[in-house]
Design a protein around this motif. Structure first.
Motif, PDB file in Angstrom:
ATOM      1  N   VAL A 237      -6.793  23.146 -11.385  1.00 38.93           N
ATOM      2  CA  VAL A 237      -8.101  23.048 -12.025  1.00 38.93           C
ATOM      3  C   VAL A 237      -8.114  21.877 -13.002  1.00 38.93           C
TER       4      VAL A 237
ATOM      5  N   GLY B  79     -12.126  22.299 -16.244  1.00 41.10           N
ATOM      6  CA  GLY B  79     -12.751  23.526 -15.784  1.00 41.10           C
ATOM      7  C   GLY B  79     -13.966  23.956 -16.568  1.00 41.10           C
ATOM      8  N   GLU B  80     -14.172  23.393 -17.773  1.00 37.85           N
ATOM      9  CA  GLU B  80     -15.332  23.771 -18.577  1.00 37.85           C
ATOM     10  C   GLU B  80     -16.586  22.994 -18.184  1.00 37.85           C
TER      11      GLU B  80
ATOM     12  N   SER C 101     -19.618  21.832 -15.826  1.00 41.51           N
ATOM     13  CA  SER C 101     -20.379  22.575 -14.813  1.00 41.51           C
ATOM     14  C   SER C 101     -20.175  22.017 -13.410  1.00 41.51           C
ATOM     15  N   GLU C 102     -20.098  20.681 -13.266  1.00 40.94           N
ATOM     16  CA  GLU C 102     -19.900  20.098 -11.934  1.00 40.94           C
ATOM     17  C   GLU C 102     -18.596  20.556 -11.302  1.00 40.94           C
ATOM     18  N   TYR C 103     -17.584  20.741 -12.119  1.00 35.53           N
ATOM     19  CA  TYR C 103     -16.288  21.170 -11.609  1.00 35.53           C
ATOM     20  C   TYR C 103     -16.296  22.666 -11.285  1.00 35.53           C
ATOM     21  N   GLN C 104     -17.047  23.435 -12.038  1.00 37.84           N
ATOM     22  CA  GLN C 104     -17.195  24.860 -11.730  1.00 37.84           C
ATOM     23  C   GLN C 104     -17.924  25.045 -10.395  1.00 37.84           C
TER      24      GLN C 104
ATOM     25  N   ARG D 293     -15.537  24.215  -7.584  1.00 39.62           N
ATOM     26  CA  ARG D 293     -14.558  25.279  -7.343  1.00 39.62           C
ATOM     27  C   ARG D 293     -15.173  26.412  -6.529  1.00 39.62           C
ATOM     28  N   ARG D 294     -16.396  26.810  -6.865  1.00 37.90           N
ATOM     29  CA  ARG D 294     -17.059  27.866  -6.099  1.00 37.90           C
ATOM     30  C   ARG D 294     -17.296  27.429  -4.659  1.00 37.90           C
TER      31      ARG D 294
ATOM     32  N   ASN E 146      -4.991  27.092  -6.672  1.00 38.22           N
ATOM     33  CA  ASN E 146      -5.419  26.412  -7.906  1.00 38.22           C
ATOM     34  C   ASN E 146      -4.308  26.496  -8.948  1.00 38.22           C
TER      35      ASN E 146
END
Length: 468
Positions: free
Chosen positions: A301, A304-305, A307-310, A313-314, A339
């Motif tokens: 990861v 991770g904070e 939003s684009e990376y969250q 990940r989803r 991860n």
């Protein structure tokens, strides 16, 4: 002999083991420890009313100067301008570009803070080597404070073409900042052409032989310095991996199946959704690979904070679930998605056993995973590297199967070709890749840059292959 001063956002702790630190951190620490020097960077800590002076830690012949930042300045500098603006810009992801004047102002403030903290520690004949996009303005700020010594800058990520660079409101200011360095290093000749084209067409500078640039009242040089790895160490790690417990566990889990491996930070520049889609296409179009090949994607990861990376990940979790739900058997799972951060010796194990290495970023400055995969192979029975044409490493690794990561079906075809490739061709391609990996090591890279910057430190920090 001039003292070497290194500036980077991340400073490798003197207690951090080589197996955990990245190749660049290890090389820079080695460069300093051979002759003594100073490593200046962010402490990783923030505090309101942060002390103006950095924390000093000495270890052997190396002095570490660690600067604490104001939390608002750090956010604007790192998450805001450096990674919200420059990172997507340099990776050609304009749809993700965030442009806020407050972030630009915070970016400049941090560079002012760094220069003010570093200046009292500098000696007149020091050679300063600044690393990466977090600190493009640092030379300007040091010059404003009166430092006249040699300053070099290395840009680890891609440099965008002028048409892309123009979208940045602060483009002219950043190039003016670059002019305050004596040497600007980029990863590839493509990057050099992009920057020099901007300077000649937009900034009205002149370009001389060998990348010499004249801009206003400054003269400096722009050149390509493709970064390498600690090849000798990685070959040793991979050779030892053949008899390791990790290798025993890996082989047992695969039950004789072929392994394809990818190792990337969880970042939108790495093209991970495209890679998953290509593997799905491979299994759809060539059913004979089902139950016979397993793809393992290691994706620690990153940020991770954000939003684009969250969202990324989803997306990958959902895509991986669909692939496994569609093709898995009761004794075979086609895609293993992890991860996690693994130590270098474990990665060497994965690379050594993998018949296919999948390195398919949408854009990358160099991508050292590609070189690590090559170095880890068994010379008598090597695997095949499938490599994005948009990674800087594609210029050197001519034995790879080059792919366009936007062409999902084309990537699937390259995967199929790699899985079917006869040993003779695999050996020939591996040899073509291994030659530049062996020659252009991280030690040779350090020595080359510092030699061109005009320091005598290159002889002290050259790797074993350079001293023979």
């Amino acid at each position: 002999m001039a003292r070497l001063v290194i500036v980077s956002n991340r400073v490798a702790s003197p207690k951090e083991r080589a197996a955990k630190a990245g190749g660049l951190a290890v090389a820079l620490r080695e460069a300093l420890s051979e002759q003594g020097g100073l490593w200046f960077g962010w402490s990783g800590e923030t505090a309101v009313d942060a002390p103006a002076a950095p924390k000093i830690v000495r270890s052997g012949r190396v002095t570490y100067a660690l600067q604490t930042l104001d939390p608002d300045d750090q956010r604007a500098h790192y998450a805001g301008y450096a990674n919200g603006t420059l990172w997507p810009l340099c990776h050609y992801r304009l749809g993700l570009l965030s442009v806020r004047r407050s972030d630009w102002e915070g970016y400049r403030r941090v560079n002012v803070t760094f220069a003010a903290s570093l200046m009292p520690l500098l000696k007149p004949d020091d050679v300063v080597w600044v690393h990466d996009y977090h600190f493009i303005p640092l030379a300007s700020e040091l010059r404003a404070l009166g430092f006249t010594g040699r300053i070099g800058y290395f840009h680890h990520i891609p440099w965008p073409t002028p048409e892309v660079f123009y979208t940045l409101p602060s483009h002219a200011a950043l190039v003016q900042d670059l002019s305050q360095y004596d040497l600007v290093g980029l990863q590839t000749e493509h990057d050099v052409r992009a920057l020099l084209t901007y300077i000649s067409s937009e900034a009205r500078g002149w370009i001389g032989p060998g990348g010499i640039v004249g801009l206003k009242n400054r003269r400096f040089r722009v050149a390509a310095y493709p970064i390498g790895i600690d090849t000798e160490m990685f070959v040793k790690d991979a050779t030892h991996a053949q008899r390791s417990e990790d290798m025993r566990r890996l082989r047992a889990s695969l039950a004789g199946r072929t392994l394809a491996v990818g190792v990337d930070r969880l970042d939108y520049s790495k093209g991970l959704p495209n890679k998953f889609a290509a593997f799905d296409n491979l299994l759809e179009r060539w059913p004979e690979h089902r139950s016979h090949v397993t793809m393992m994607q290691v994706a620690p990861v990153s940020r991770g904070e954000v939003s684009e990376y969250q969202i990324l990940r989803r997306e990958l979790e959902e895509s991986g679930g669909r692939i496994n739900g569609r093709f898995a058997e009761f004794d075979w799972v086609p895609l293993r998605y992890l991860n996690k951060v693994f130590p270098r010796n474990t990665l060497a194990t994965l690379y050594r056993h993998a018949r296919v290495g999948l390195v398919t970023p949408l854009r990358d400055g160099m991508n050292l995973v590609a070189k690590e995969y090559v170095a880890a192979q068994n010379p008598e029975d090597p695997g095949v590297l499938v490599l994005s044409r948009f990674a800087g490493a594609a210029d050197e690794l001519t034995g790879a199967l080059l792919v366009n990561p936007y062409d999902i079906e084309g990537m699937a075809e390259a995967m199929d070709a790699a899985l079917r490739m006869p040993k003779e061709e695999r050996i020939e391609r591996w040899r073509a890749n291994m030659e530049p990996v062996s020659r252009n090591t991280i030690h040779a890279w350090c020595a080359h840059f510092l030699r061109d910057l005009g320091t005598e430190a290159d002889a002290a920090i050259a790797g074993p292959e350079s001293r023979a």
